[in-house]
Design a protein around this motif. Structure first.
Motif, short mmCIF file in Angstrom:
data_model
loop_
_atom_site.label_atom_id
_atom_site.label_comp_id
_atom_site.label_asym_id
_atom_site.label_seq_id
_atom_site.Cartn_x
_atom_site.Cartn_y
_atom_site.Cartn_z
N GLN A 78 -35.01 29.73 1.30
CA GLN A 78 -35.47 28.91 0.17
C GLN A 78 -36.97 28.70 0.27
N ALA A 79 -37.72 29.67 -0.24
CA ALA A 79 -39.18 29.62 -0.16
C ALA A 79 -39.76 30.47 -1.28
N LYS A 80 -41.05 30.29 -1.49
CA LYS A 80 -41.74 31.12 -2.48
C LYS A 80 -41.89 32.53 -1.91
N SER A 81 -41.77 33.53 -2.78
CA SER A 81 -41.86 34.90 -2.28
C SER A 81 -43.23 35.20 -1.69
N GLY A 82 -44.28 34.61 -2.25
CA GLY A 82 -45.63 34.85 -1.73
C GLY A 82 -45.84 34.27 -0.34
N ASP A 83 -45.01 33.30 0.02
CA ASP A 83 -45.08 32.74 1.37
C ASP A 83 -44.22 33.53 2.36
N LEU A 113 -29.93 39.48 1.11
CA LEU A 113 -30.89 38.47 1.58
C LEU A 113 -31.63 37.95 0.34
N GLU A 114 -31.43 36.70 0.04
CA GLU A 114 -32.08 36.16 -1.17
C GLU A 114 -33.30 35.31 -0.82
N ILE A 115 -34.35 35.47 -1.65
CA ILE A 115 -35.56 34.65 -1.51
C ILE A 115 -35.77 33.94 -2.84
N ASN A 116 -35.67 32.63 -2.81
CA ASN A 116 -35.83 31.84 -4.03
C ASN A 116 -35.95 30.37 -3.62
#
Ligand code: OAD
Length: 269
Positions: free
Chosen positions: A241-246, A223-226
């Motif tokens: 496709q999002a900021k990790s802090g969000d 699972l990628e977050i970027n």
């Protein structure tokens, strides 16, 4: 937080990701500079804002560069230590620390040298590229934990109290091997995980960049977050496709609720 980010990701994709997290029995999180971006720490390869867009890595992050101008290299790392000292963990770091409470098997493998995962409360952390707050003897084995630039007033770079060689940051420079124990533990955890979250890394630097492929090879989901596609995206089962802090706080909250539900349903009346 940009309030619109949520609308741009298919909510079903987030639910699917949260289910994978909640069901995981051995979760590994691989992080890169992107996870600290929202703490104000610059990444490396992003156009114009990345450190390597503004500074020459050959000059500042190699043994040859250090030998050529030790003062410049020491001062650059002092400047970065000041940035790190003034930064705080962001909601992405904190969500991962929270996730460890829910999934005690969780291990964070990080390429970051800023120590923010630990400051956020994560406890099982493998630092692949060292730690900027630790310095070591350039020639010998002497290690100096929690270096304080403020408390040091002498010549730069400082010298080892044992052998009088220069001290250097205990980080991995280009051309250097990764610490043996850390890379061994990273591959062990990777090859035994059932889910890997890959967060905020461009997937350009080896051997860290080969960990997702190693996990997938052993059957783990990725699972990628970027916010941007990376060199690892082609391996991902889910790309958020999002900021990790969000997104990490949302995923963590949803996974926590699913675990609670699982606990209640699993408890006999
Ligand atoms: P990079 O600078 O190569 O990549 C940063 C990644 O973070 C990019 O893919 C961005 O799209 C993503 N990103 C930016 N903001 C983000 C956010 N808010 N949330 C999530 N992702 C975000 O950094 P790394 O992949 O960590 O090594 O670089 C790997 C290594 O290269 C570093 O550890 C460093 C560097 O040279 C050494 O110094 C040895």
């Amino acid at each position: 937080m940009n309030a619109n980010w949520y609308k741009t990701i298919d909510p079903e994709l987030i639910e699917h990701g949260a289910r994978l997290v909640a069901q995981s029995r051995r979760l590994v999180v691989l992080t890169g500079a992107g996870v600290s971006a929202e703490s104000g720490i610059p990444t490396f390869r992003e156009a114009s804002t990345g450190l390597w867009a503004r500074y020459d890595p050959q000059q500042l992050a190699t043994v040859e560069g250090f030998l050529e101008n030790p003062k410049l290299v020491w001062e650059w790392y002092s400047y970065r230590r000041t940035l790190v000292a003034g930064a705080s963990p962001n909601p992405g770091h904190r969500a991962l620390a929270r996730l460890e409470q829910i999934l005690p098997s969780l291990v964070v493998i990080t390429q970051n040298i800023d120590g923010l995962h630990r400051r956020a409360g994560s406890s099982r952390i493998i630092e692949l590229h060292g730690n900027i707050n630790r310095v070591k003897c350039f020639r010998g084995d002497e290690i100096y934990e929690n270096w304080s630039d403020e408390d040091y007033k002498g010549e730069v770079p400082p010298r080892c109290s044992k052998c009088n060689s220069f001290l250097r940051p205990d980080v991995v420079w280009f051309g250097e091997s990764l610490p043996e124990r850390e890379i061994g533990e990273a591959f062990y955890n990777t090859e035994n995980c059932d889910l890997m979250l890959v967060v905020g890394t461009s997937g350009q630097v080896q051997p860290a960049a080969s960990l997702p492929a190693a996990a997938r090879h052993k059957g783990a989901k990725i699972l990628e977050i970027n916010p941007q596609p990376s060199g690892i995206s082609f391996l991902a089962d889910i790309l958020l496709q999002a900021k990790s802090g969000d997104i990490l706080p949302v995923l963590t909250e949803k996974a926590e609720k699913l675990k609670e539900l699982e606990g209640r349903e699993g408890t006999p009346e």
